[in-house]
Design a protein around this motif. Sequence first.
Motif, PDB file in Angstrom:
ATOM      1  N   GLU A   1       0.702  -1.343   0.353  1.00 54.77           N
ATOM      2  CA  GLU A   1      -0.166  -0.801  -0.184  1.00 54.77           C
ATOM      3  C   GLU A   1       0.434   1.438  -0.011  1.00 54.77           C
ATOM      4  O   GLU A   1       2.261   0.728   0.933  1.00 54.77           O
ATOM      5  N   GLN A   2       0.264   2.228  -0.942  1.00 60.11           N
ATOM      6  CA  GLN A   2       1.380   3.224  -1.301  1.00 60.11           C
ATOM      7  C   GLN A   2       0.114   4.657  -0.057  1.00 60.11           C
ATOM      8  O   GLN A   2      -0.791   4.941  -0.550  1.00 60.11           O
ATOM      9  N   ARG A   3       0.926   5.010   1.271  1.00 63.40           N
ATOM     10  CA  ARG A   3       0.603   6.021   1.591  1.00 63.40           C
ATOM     11  C   ARG A   3       1.030   6.879   1.789  1.00 63.40           C
ATOM     12  O   ARG A   3       2.089   7.359   1.607  1.00 63.40           O
TER      13      ARG A   3
ATOM     14  N   LEU B   1       3.877  16.023   2.665  1.00 58.12           N
ATOM     15  CA  LEU B   1       3.741  14.786   3.306  1.00 58.12           C
ATOM     16  C   LEU B   1       4.696  13.651   2.734  1.00 58.12           C
ATOM     17  O   LEU B   1       6.131  14.175   2.439  1.00 58.12           O
ATOM     18  N   ARG B   2       4.598  12.533   3.463  1.00 57.70           N
ATOM     19  CA  ARG B   2       5.925  11.828   2.780  1.00 57.70           C
ATOM     20  C   ARG B   2       5.212   9.970   2.671  1.00 57.70           C
ATOM     21  O   ARG B   2       4.442   9.710   2.987  1.00 57.70           O
ATOM     22  N   PRO B   3       5.405  10.463   1.388  1.00 54.68           N
ATOM     23  CA  PRO B   3       5.398   8.361   0.862  1.00 54.68           C
ATOM     24  C   PRO B   3       5.657   7.724   1.899  1.00 54.68           C
ATOM     25  O   PRO B   3       7.114   7.173   2.246  1.00 54.68           O
ATOM     26  N   GLN B   4       4.586   6.434   2.467  1.00 59.94           N
ATOM     27  CA  GLN B   4       4.985   5.518   2.682  1.00 59.94           C
ATOM     28  C   GLN B   4       4.397   3.971   2.353  1.00 59.94           C
ATOM     29  O   GLN B   4       4.126   4.575   1.973  1.00 59.94           O
ATOM     30  N   GLN B   5       5.620   3.202   1.917  1.00 62.93           N
ATOM     31  CA  GLN B   5       5.214   1.581   1.817  1.00 62.93           C
ATOM     32  C   GLN B   5       4.425   1.013   3.036  1.00 62.93           C
ATOM     33  O   GLN B   5       5.446   0.711   4.061  1.00 62.93           O
ATOM     34  N   LEU B   6       3.579   0.023   3.097  1.00 63.14           N
ATOM     35  CA  LEU B   6       3.245  -0.808   3.823  1.00 63.14           C
ATOM     36  C   LEU B   6       2.881  -1.786   3.300  1.00 63.14           C
ATOM     37  O   LEU B   6       2.476  -2.290   2.134  1.00 63.14           O
ATOM     38  N   VAL B   7       3.609  -3.117   3.928  1.00 67.78           N
ATOM     39  CA  VAL B   7       3.691  -3.943   3.159  1.00 67.78           C
ATOM     40  C   VAL B   7       2.549  -4.993   4.174  1.00 67.78           C
ATOM     41  O   VAL B   7       3.352  -5.200   5.399  1.00 67.78           O
ATOM     42  N   ARG B   8       2.037  -5.318   2.847  1.00 65.50           N
ATOM     43  CA  ARG B   8       1.242  -6.942   4.053  1.00 65.50           C
ATOM     44  C   ARG B   8       1.601  -8.615   3.399  1.00 65.50           C
ATOM     45  O   ARG B   8       0.538  -8.190   1.875  1.00 65.50           O
ATOM     46  N   TYR B   9       1.693  -9.141   4.038  1.00 70.97           N
ATOM     47  CA  TYR B   9       2.743 -10.395   2.928  1.00 70.97           C
ATOM     48  C   TYR B   9       1.316 -11.384   4.062  1.00 70.97           C
ATOM     49  O   TYR B   9       2.247 -11.440   5.213  1.00 70.97           O
TER      50      TYR B   9
ATOM     51  N   ALA C   1       1.264 -16.178   0.701  1.00 71.44           N
ATOM     52  CA  ALA C   1       2.318 -15.598  -0.028  1.00 71.44           C
ATOM     53  C   ALA C   1       3.997 -15.039   0.443  1.00 71.44           C
ATOM     54  O   ALA C   1       4.556 -15.094  -0.936  1.00 71.44           O
ATOM     55  N   LEU C   2       4.842 -14.578   1.504  1.00 72.48           N
ATOM     56  CA  LEU C   2       5.839 -14.730   1.786  1.00 72.48           C
ATOM     57  C   LEU C   2       6.462 -16.574   1.501  1.00 72.48           C
ATOM     58  O   LEU C   2       7.745 -16.325   0.592  1.00 72.48           O
ATOM     59  N   ARG C   3       5.887 -17.878   1.145  1.00 69.38           N
ATOM     60  CA  ARG C   3       5.960 -18.457   0.964  1.00 69.38           C
ATOM     61  C   ARG C   3       6.681 -18.622  -0.340  1.00 69.38           C
ATOM     62  O   ARG C   3       7.750 -19.015  -0.559  1.00 69.38           O
TER      63      ARG C   3
END
Length: 435
Positions: free
Chosen positions: A117-119, A393-401, A405-407
């Motif tokens: 996710e880009q926030r 604003l600062r772009p932040q990346q939220l990673v959800r696996y 998905a990780l395997r």
Amino acid sequence: MLRTIDLRGTRPTQAGLLALVPRAATDVSAALDAARAIIDEVRLHGEAALLDQAERFDGVRPAAVRVPADELSAALEGLAPEVRSAALETIERVRAASEAQVPSPRLTRLGAGAVVEQRWQPVARVGLYVPGGKAVYPSSVIMNVVPAQVAGVRSIALASPAQSAFGGRIHPTIAGIAALLGITEVYAMGGAGAIGAFAHGVVGIGLEPVQRVTGPGNVFVAAAKRVVQGVTGIDAEAGPTDILVIADDSADADFVAADLVSQAEHDELAAAVLVTDSPELAARVAERLEARVSATKHSARVREAIDGAQSALVLVDDLEQAADFANAFGPEHLEIQVRDAEATLARIENAGAIFVGAYSPVSLGDYAAGSNHVLPTGGQARYASGLSAATFLRPQQLVRYDEAALREVAPVIAALSAEEDLPAHGEAVTARFGA
């Protein structure tokens, strides 16, 4: 009047154009030591240093650095009706344009259970600087505050120099517009000291450090911003204003002359540049320029700017070459007054703000267009942008696996981590699968 740079019959390289662009004889690096010393005074001695600096540089000692709430309320009540009405209209326009600068969060699904996710997260606290000097800038209050509010900044502090004409208070119009925007944390401090106070905080007056400092100012403000980078973020090292007009023989010479004068009245070091493929237009503009410079209120200041090394009339073979020169110059303000404006616009890469057509003068952008007038100066538009909601604003990346998905991607991580001789990276993944 304007000195002439004649590029007709030549096609300079990019490096050649960069060497030809006119610039004011200002050197931020020459002010670094002085700015650093001023900031160190504030860092070590807090409010006492700020009061001493106001007396030394602004000719007046404020009763206090923090502007009292009742003073802000009184300034708001004292705003002339026409100024209040104009400010409200400008606020509405700038707010609407700034809202378009805030990206929406976006999800990228890279597979089942694999999401990035880009926030865009606002900084929590900012310090906004509004200069004093040769003019009063209520419009700069709006241009700084509104994008920060739109971005969602929770804590906003504003500083402007103490004014001897108002007994050490900041200019009442500045105070009134700040109050109109709901800003309650306002300080009577200016120059490099104000930038240092924002960066390091001043415990005795409740001034907490900020995460970003924005706003225009003189060479010492620019130098101070360079000094505090790394302690806090900045927008840009703003310097004297500039305008570059690309015009052909269809342009109204008086409009062009009026626009050049409008920016030259800011400062003796302001740059006013006309680029044209029409010697006839150049002659007409020179004639109208002389008339307008002689008639304007700040004639001496304007004449010094127009006569300075940073201002010029540039003659080119065609509008393609005009655009090349403009890109090398990297103007803060670019006006395009030609028959086929879209064709010229398509060749423009570097500009802080672009004003297209005879009825889009820079003055419109300075006040009521809805665009922001805090823009990169001194050629910085070649690599920097103007103030906007994005500044805060600062772009932040939220990673959800998930586990599956990780395997799935684990072999990729293992291969790359092994190649980089960072085996613990791969092991942090395989540990989750009992390996």
